[in-house]
Design an enzyme around this catalytic site. Structure first.
Site, PDB file in Angstrom:
ATOM      1  N   SER A 163      57.176 -11.073  12.164  1.00 18.86           N
ATOM      2  CA  SER A 163      56.372 -10.541  13.255  1.00 18.86           C
ATOM      3  C   SER A 163      55.042 -10.011  12.717  1.00 18.86           C
ATOM      4  O   SER A 163      54.248 -10.769  12.173  1.00 18.86           O
ATOM      5  CB  SER A 163      57.170  -9.478  14.006  1.00 18.86           C
ATOM      6  OG  SER A 163      56.580  -9.165  15.239  1.00 18.86           O
ATOM      7  N   ASP A 203      62.409 -16.151  21.963  1.00 16.68           N
ATOM      8  CA  ASP A 203      61.724 -14.952  21.487  1.00 16.68           C
ATOM      9  C   ASP A 203      60.889 -14.385  22.630  1.00 16.68           C
ATOM     10  O   ASP A 203      59.915 -15.002  23.055  1.00 16.68           O
ATOM     11  CB  ASP A 203      60.817 -15.306  20.297  1.00 16.68           C
ATOM     12  CG  ASP A 203      60.224 -14.094  19.617  1.00 16.68           C
ATOM     13  OD1 ASP A 203      59.836 -13.148  20.332  1.00 16.68           O
ATOM     14  OD2 ASP A 203      60.144 -14.095  18.376  1.00 16.68           O
ATOM     15  N   HIS A 262      63.964 -12.664  18.635  1.00 14.94           N
ATOM     16  CA  HIS A 262      63.049 -12.054  17.665  1.00 14.94           C
ATOM     17  C   HIS A 262      63.778 -11.165  16.649  1.00 14.94           C
ATOM     18  O   HIS A 262      63.139 -10.540  15.814  1.00 14.94           O
ATOM     19  CB  HIS A 262      62.023 -11.203  18.431  1.00 14.94           C
ATOM     20  CG  HIS A 262      60.776 -10.862  17.671  1.00 14.94           C
ATOM     21  ND1 HIS A 262      59.793 -11.786  17.375  1.00 14.94           N
ATOM     22  CD2 HIS A 262      60.336  -9.680  17.147  1.00 14.94           C
ATOM     23  CE1 HIS A 262      58.801 -11.198  16.724  1.00 14.94           C
ATOM     24  NE2 HIS A 262      59.110  -9.923  16.564  1.00 14.94           N
TER      25      HIS A 262
END
Length: 296
Positions: free
Chosen positions: A155, A237, A274
């Site tokens: 991320s 995600d 995620h």
């Protein structure tokens, strides 16, 4: 005398996970870092072992990757060290640094801040590259954190990994990322952090945005013909399909007519989100990717 304070030593997969802290000149705060030393570290007879640097995402600390990614397991099997830095200074005493989950504490965005009140402490780019990695090499002589190191992250950390790789050709042997923020200057997370840390001059933002950096990238001098960047992102995600924060396809598009044209290996994996469940699932593939480049 060691610069690090050992807060905890944990036996893990026949190696040691060290939870450390030290006083940083870059951030002017105490910084935490976790280092995994595989069993091969003690058995190396002064032979240096390769290193993977893992950069974590928003809200995370050095604990997240060390405890959830399964990187230590594969490090033990394959014989490399892993460095897990923190994601920001902590306790700098700046008004507002703890008010938002996506800015301030836990959200340093791997930049060197340019504006008050952040520029005295929020300098994660210099901290990691110019302070932490050299310091680790001095303190842990058998970890080659200078000349035989690859970089990955998740991320915000995935963005950080790609950004640091592109800004420093040849510093890292290889680069991969899990669900990275690929075009931060045009998405809310990046706009918030870049605007506050770097100011209103967007030319300063572009110095950290992979979609701009890739256009000027001259290639990794350590790799002649086989350079790639490996990226995984889940089809479920929420920060991608719902919030449009990641923009991984923008990096593929930006790579056209550059040294990395056709070299961004973007894998959109069906059904994954995620989380660290997603990360740990694809860590084995990322480890094998990096080991192709890291010398043994």
């Amino acid at each position: 005398m060691s610069k690090f304070t050992i807060k905890e030593t944990i036996s893990l997969f026949d190696g040691k996970l060290l939870k450390l802290s030290h006083e940083s000149t870059s951030t002017k705060t105490s910084m935490d870092v976790n280092i995994y030393l595989p069993p091969q570290y003690e058995e190396s007879n002064n032979k240096e072992i390769p290193v993977i640097l893992y950069l974590a995402g928003l809200t995370c600390s050095p604990q997240n990757g060390a405890e959830k990614s399964f990187l230590p397991y594969f490090a033990s099997k394959k014989g490399f060290g892993v460095i897990f830095p923190d994601t920001s200074p902590r306790g700098a005493g700046i008004k507002g640094e703890d008010e938002n989950w996506d800015f301030g504490t836990g959200a340093g965005f791997y930049v060197d801040s340019l504006v008050e009140p952040w520029k005295e402490n929020y300098n994660m780019y210099s901290y990691i590259l110019k302070e932490l990695l050299p310091l680790i090499k001095i303190e842990f002589k058998n970890l080659d954190s200078i000349n035989n190191i690859s970089i990955t992250g998740h991320s915000m950390g995935g963005y950080g990994a790609i950004m640091m790789y592109l800004r420093n050709p040849g510093k890292f042997k290889s680069c991969s990322a899990f669900a990275p923020i690929c075009n931060p200057s045009i998405v809310p997370w990046g706009e918030k952090c870049f605007g506050n840390y770097l100011g209103n001059d967007k030319s300063e933002w572009y110095k950290y945005d992979p979609c701009y950096l890739i256009k000027e990238y001259l290639g990794n001098p350590l790799i002649k013909n086989d350079e790639k960047i490996l990226i995984h992102v889940g089809s479920k995600d929420p920060f991608d399909f719902r919030d449009n924060q990641l923009r991984c396809k923008n990096l593929v598009e930006s790579a056209k007519n550059t040294k990395l044209d056709g070299k961004i290996d973007l894998k959109i994996v069906e059904g994954y989100d995620h989380s660290y469940y997603f990360i740990s699932t694809f860590v084995p593939e990322h480890v094998e990717f990096h080991l192709k480049y890291l010398t043994k």
